[in-house]
Design a protein around this motif. Structure first.
Motif, PDB file in Angstrom:
ATOM      1  N   GLY A  21      -4.948   7.644  -2.070  1.00 14.26           N
ATOM      2  CA  GLY A  21      -5.734   7.176  -2.426  1.00 14.26           C
ATOM      3  C   GLY A  21      -5.363   5.594  -1.364  1.00 14.26           C
ATOM      4  O   GLY A  21      -4.934   5.590  -0.168  1.00 14.26           O
ATOM      5  N   ASP A  22      -5.695   3.882  -1.185  1.00 17.76           N
ATOM      6  CA  ASP A  22      -5.131   3.388  -0.116  1.00 17.76           C
ATOM      7  C   ASP A  22      -3.920   2.340  -0.681  1.00 17.76           C
ATOM      8  O   ASP A  22      -4.289   2.120  -2.081  1.00 17.76           O
ATOM      9  CB  ASP A  22      -7.119   1.824  -0.277  1.00 17.76           C
ATOM     10  CG  ASP A  22      -5.917   0.674   0.436  1.00 17.76           C
ATOM     11  OD1 ASP A  22      -4.718   0.806   0.844  1.00 17.76           O
ATOM     12  OD2 ASP A  22      -7.455  -0.013   0.315  1.00 17.76           O
ATOM     13  N   PRO A  23      -3.231   2.935   0.373  1.00 23.52           N
ATOM     14  CA  PRO A  23      -2.055   2.495  -0.686  1.00 23.52           C
ATOM     15  C   PRO A  23      -1.520   0.576  -0.387  1.00 23.52           C
ATOM     16  O   PRO A  23      -0.730   0.079  -1.100  1.00 23.52           O
ATOM     17  CB  PRO A  23      -0.925   2.928   0.999  1.00 23.52           C
ATOM     18  CG  PRO A  23      -1.801   3.051   1.428  1.00 23.52           C
ATOM     19  CD  PRO A  23      -3.156   3.029   1.273  1.00 23.52           C
ATOM     20  N   GLY A  24      -2.686  -0.075   0.130  1.00 23.25           N
ATOM     21  CA  GLY A  24      -2.617  -1.275  -0.098  1.00 23.25           C
ATOM     22  C   GLY A  24      -2.930  -1.806  -1.655  1.00 23.25           C
ATOM     23  O   GLY A  24      -3.651  -3.307  -2.143  1.00 23.25           O
ATOM     24  N   PHE A  25      -4.075  -1.186  -2.571  1.00 21.59           N
ATOM     25  CA  PHE A  25      -4.499  -1.885  -3.245  1.00 21.59           C
ATOM     26  C   PHE A  25      -3.851  -0.891  -5.071  1.00 21.59           C
ATOM     27  O   PHE A  25      -3.232  -0.030  -5.223  1.00 21.59           O
ATOM     28  CB  PHE A  25      -6.082  -0.602  -3.544  1.00 21.59           C
ATOM     29  CG  PHE A  25      -6.555  -1.538  -4.700  1.00 21.59           C
ATOM     30  CD1 PHE A  25      -7.693  -2.316  -4.829  1.00 21.59           C
ATOM     31  CD2 PHE A  25      -7.172  -0.529  -5.891  1.00 21.59           C
ATOM     32  CE1 PHE A  25      -7.812  -3.161  -5.969  1.00 21.59           C
ATOM     33  CE2 PHE A  25      -7.763  -0.804  -7.060  1.00 21.59           C
ATOM     34  CZ  PHE A  25      -8.677  -1.674  -6.939  1.00 21.59           C
ATOM     35  N   GLU A  74       9.017  -3.633   8.663  1.00 24.35           N
ATOM     36  CA  GLU A  74       6.948  -3.978   9.234  1.00 24.35           C
ATOM     37  C   GLU A  74       6.541  -3.166   8.768  1.00 24.35           C
ATOM     38  O   GLU A  74       6.731  -1.945   8.798  1.00 24.35           O
ATOM     39  CB  GLU A  74       6.980  -4.359  10.474  1.00 24.35           C
ATOM     40  CG  GLU A  74       5.815  -4.534  11.083  1.00 24.35           C
ATOM     41  CD  GLU A  74       6.086  -4.237  12.789  1.00 24.35           C
ATOM     42  OE1 GLU A  74       4.815  -5.032  13.306  1.00 24.35           O
ATOM     43  OE2 GLU A  74       7.189  -4.662  13.612  1.00 24.35           O
ATOM     44  N   VAL A  75       5.338  -3.543   8.225  1.00 23.41           N
ATOM     45  CA  VAL A  75       4.643  -2.003   7.322  1.00 23.41           C
ATOM     46  C   VAL A  75       3.149  -1.745   8.422  1.00 23.41           C
ATOM     47  O   VAL A  75       2.278  -2.991   8.040  1.00 23.41           O
ATOM     48  CB  VAL A  75       4.206  -2.514   5.908  1.00 23.41           C
ATOM     49  CG1 VAL A  75       3.242  -1.099   5.346  1.00 23.41           C
ATOM     50  CG2 VAL A  75       5.660  -2.301   5.375  1.00 23.41           C
ATOM     51  N   GLU A  76       2.982  -0.835   8.463  1.00 19.71           N
ATOM     52  CA  GLU A  76       1.224  -0.260   9.324  1.00 19.71           C
ATOM     53  C   GLU A  76       0.588   0.322   8.619  1.00 19.71           C
ATOM     54  O   GLU A  76       1.269   1.762   7.534  1.00 19.71           O
ATOM     55  CB  GLU A  76       1.637  -0.170  10.692  1.00 19.71           C
ATOM     56  CG  GLU A  76       0.454   0.795  11.147  1.00 19.71           C
ATOM     57  CD  GLU A  76       0.301   1.306  12.644  1.00 19.71           C
ATOM     58  OE1 GLU A  76      -0.779   1.506  13.164  1.00 19.71           O
ATOM     59  OE2 GLU A  76       1.579   1.459  12.864  1.00 19.71           O
ATOM     60  N   VAL A  77      -0.535   0.169   7.594  1.00 17.05           N
ATOM     61  CA  VAL A  77      -0.936   1.020   7.455  1.00 17.05           C
ATOM     62  C   VAL A  77      -2.482   1.819   7.702  1.00 17.05           C
ATOM     63  O   VAL A  77      -3.304   1.426   8.043  1.00 17.05           O
ATOM     64  CB  VAL A  77      -1.456  -0.069   5.846  1.00 17.05           C
ATOM     65  CG1 VAL A  77      -2.582   1.076   4.500  1.00 17.05           C
ATOM     66  CG2 VAL A  77      -0.460  -0.541   5.066  1.00 17.05           C
ATOM     67  N   VAL A 111       7.858   1.317   9.286  1.00 16.78           N
ATOM     68  CA  VAL A 111       7.204   2.475   8.749  1.00 16.78           C
ATOM     69  C   VAL A 111       5.881   2.485   8.617  1.00 16.78           C
ATOM     70  O   VAL A 111       5.222   1.185   8.998  1.00 16.78           O
ATOM     71  CB  VAL A 111       7.624   2.288   6.944  1.00 16.78           C
ATOM     72  CG1 VAL A 111       7.325   1.091   6.222  1.00 16.78           C
ATOM     73  CG2 VAL A 111       7.197   3.952   6.461  1.00 16.78           C
ATOM     74  N   THR A 112       4.895   3.765   8.873  1.00 19.67           N
ATOM     75  CA  THR A 112       3.293   3.347   8.627  1.00 19.67           C
ATOM     76  C   THR A 112       3.492   4.335   7.609  1.00 19.67           C
ATOM     77  O   THR A 112       3.973   4.971   7.012  1.00 19.67           O
ATOM     78  CB  THR A 112       3.177   4.785   9.629  1.00 19.67           C
ATOM     79  OG1 THR A 112       3.585   3.683  11.188  1.00 19.67           O
ATOM     80  CG2 THR A 112       1.557   4.681  10.008  1.00 19.67           C
ATOM     81  N   VAL A 113       1.891   3.541   6.259  1.00 21.66           N
ATOM     82  CA  VAL A 113       2.151   3.950   5.680  1.00 21.66           C
ATOM     83  C   VAL A 113       0.936   4.058   5.570  1.00 21.66           C
ATOM     84  O   VAL A 113      -0.958   4.036   5.861  1.00 21.66           O
ATOM     85  CB  VAL A 113       2.275   3.060   4.635  1.00 21.66           C
ATOM     86  CG1 VAL A 113       1.747   3.510   2.727  1.00 21.66           C
ATOM     87  CG2 VAL A 113       3.872   1.808   4.398  1.00 21.66           C
ATOM     88  N   ILE A 114       0.574   5.799   4.434  1.00 21.90           N
ATOM     89  CA  ILE A 114      -0.910   6.991   5.291  1.00 21.90           C
ATOM     90  C   ILE A 114      -0.931   7.169   4.027  1.00 21.90           C
ATOM     91  O   ILE A 114      -0.558   7.589   3.178  1.00 21.90           O
ATOM     92  CB  ILE A 114      -0.267   8.165   5.245  1.00 21.90           C
ATOM     93  CG1 ILE A 114       0.104   8.070   7.480  1.00 21.90           C
ATOM     94  CG2 ILE A 114      -1.866   8.790   6.088  1.00 21.90           C
ATOM     95  CD1 ILE A 114       0.677   8.683   8.209  1.00 21.90           C
TER      96      ILE A 114
END
Length: 410
Positions: free
Chosen positions: A73-77, A92-95, A5-8
């Motif tokens: 915003g930043d989806p990893g924060f 598997e995550v792509e950001v 999955v791509t997280v934007i």
């Protein structure tokens, strides 16, 4: 089945080429309503309104095709990446990141933020988020419905702070408001918003930061259970109260374990040594004393150490009725009546001391009757002159500590 999955991340600015490319190939797109309305979302893609990220992750994992998740915003924060990466989903995550809402809020305020604490306020964490705002001079609060600027302001009653409220950052409806905390409860605020909570120290010259989330102006004092002169170097002649021995203070701190997000009551704060040391652990502190001079000494000690805390003048137990709920309590004065009043408020831990066995038995019984497991120790310390090893001073005191029996690891 999808295993990738791509997280934007989206911060209101035009999507990057990488983000547009990922979206154009998507057969499933998950996001909030304003994300799904973006013109780059393929018209034929399946669309999922992002409520529960866990449920959306299951839908993504079961999808036959290419999945994209849009987030602010930043989806990893403090974002969706943590849930999507949970092992049970097998994704598997792509950001593709964007500017976080916290970075954007401080940019709008024109402030540096490497010394800021960052907290998430939800209804279940709101009280602890407020305690961080009490204890630290610069806090960014990621809010949620029911735990927004108004609720923060109401729970900060009696503590002056400046609020920078950033509503709907990155959109055409973006608005930044600067106001004092006592005014924030009178407004209706739009979601989503970020609140910068500023203030609480006397300030000082800027210092070069080197560690994220720490106030660089705070003096680097080592150790705890320090001598009283560390907090009153001028020696203003205040009488030393019974139970103010540094070794007793160290034992009390060890049993309470104050930490970030806690609210500590220090009842009978005297010179402020215990209150300041509890604040140095990152906890919010309310120091209570009937003596106005004791409150003033505590405030001065806190300023010397660059720490925000609140003092309340009044006689316990009556003055305690209006205070917010504590996590841990140190009772330096007041005896059984104050112990009973504190057990009624159900903090996780309570410590008190006594000079006689009868007094210690009374305090221990009050703790036990209130639903606390009691530990009682007789502490004796003897100060020695290192030149001839003669005795300089002696302290003998009973230490009573209670842990609430209905909490884990009590």
């Amino acid at each position: 089945m999808a295993d990738r999955v791509t997280v934007i991340g989206w911060d209101g600015s035009p999507l990057t080429a990488a983000a547009r490319s990922a979206l154009s190939a998507a057969t499933l797109v998950a996001g909030a309503a304003h994300h799904l309305a973006l013109p780059e979302v393929p018209p034929g893609a399946e669309r999922i309104r992002l409520g529960s990220v866990d449920l959306a992750a299951r839908r993504v994992a079961g999808h036959r095709g290419t999945a994209v998740v849009l987030a602010d915003g930043d989806p990893g924060f403090f974002g969706v990446v943590r849930t999507l990466r949970a092992p049970e989903h097998g994704l598997e995550v792509e950001v593709v990141p964007a500017v976080s809402s916290v970075a954007a809020a401080f940019a709008r305020a024109g402030m540096p933020w490497e010394d800021a604490r960052i907290v998430v306020a939800q209804q279940r964490t709101l009280r602890r988020a407020v305690n961080v705002c009490r204890a630290h001079p610069k806090v960014a609060v990621l809010t949620s419905p029911g735990a927004g600027p108004a609720e923060l302001a109401l729970l900060l009653d009696g503590v002056h702070r400046t609020f920078v409220v950033c509503e709907e950052l990155g959109t055409e409806r973006e608005q930044v408001s600067v106001l004092t905390s006592d005014k924030a409860a009178d407004h209706s605020w739009r979601d989503p918003n970020v609140v910068l909570v500023i203030g609480g120290t006397a300030g000082g010259p800027p210092a070069a930061p080197w560690l994220m989330g720490q106030d660089p102006a705070a003096p680097p004092v080592r150790g705890w259970g320090l001598p009283a002169e560390e907090y009153d170097p001028a020696g203003r002649g205040a009488p030393t109260r019974e139970g103010e021995d540094p070794s007793l203070r160290a034992a009390q701190l060890a049993r309470l374990g104050p930490r970030t997000g806690d609210l500590v009551w220090d009842i009978g704060c005297a010179g402020g040594a215990f209150a300041v040391e509890a604040a140095r652990f990152g906890a919010a502190v309310i120091a209570v004393d009937l003596d106005p001079a004791a409150c003033a000494r505590t405030e001065q000690a806190a300023r010397r150490h660059g720490l925000p805390l609140q003092t309340v003048r009044g006689r316990a137990p009556h003055v305690l009725e209006s205070l917010p709920e504590p996590d841990v309590v140190r009772i330096g004065a007041g005896g059984v009546a104050v112990v009973t009043a504190c057990t009624d408020r159900r903090p996780e831990r309570i410590v008190a001391h006594a000079s006689t066995r009868d007094e210690a038995e009374g305090i221990g019984a009050a703790l036990a009757d209130g639903g606390y497991r009691v530990e009682s120790l007789l502490l004796q310390t003897v100060g020695l002159d290192p030149h001839d090893w003669s005795e300089r001073e002696r302290s003998v005191v009973f230490l009573l500590s209670g842990r609430r029996t209905d909490t884990p690891h009590a």
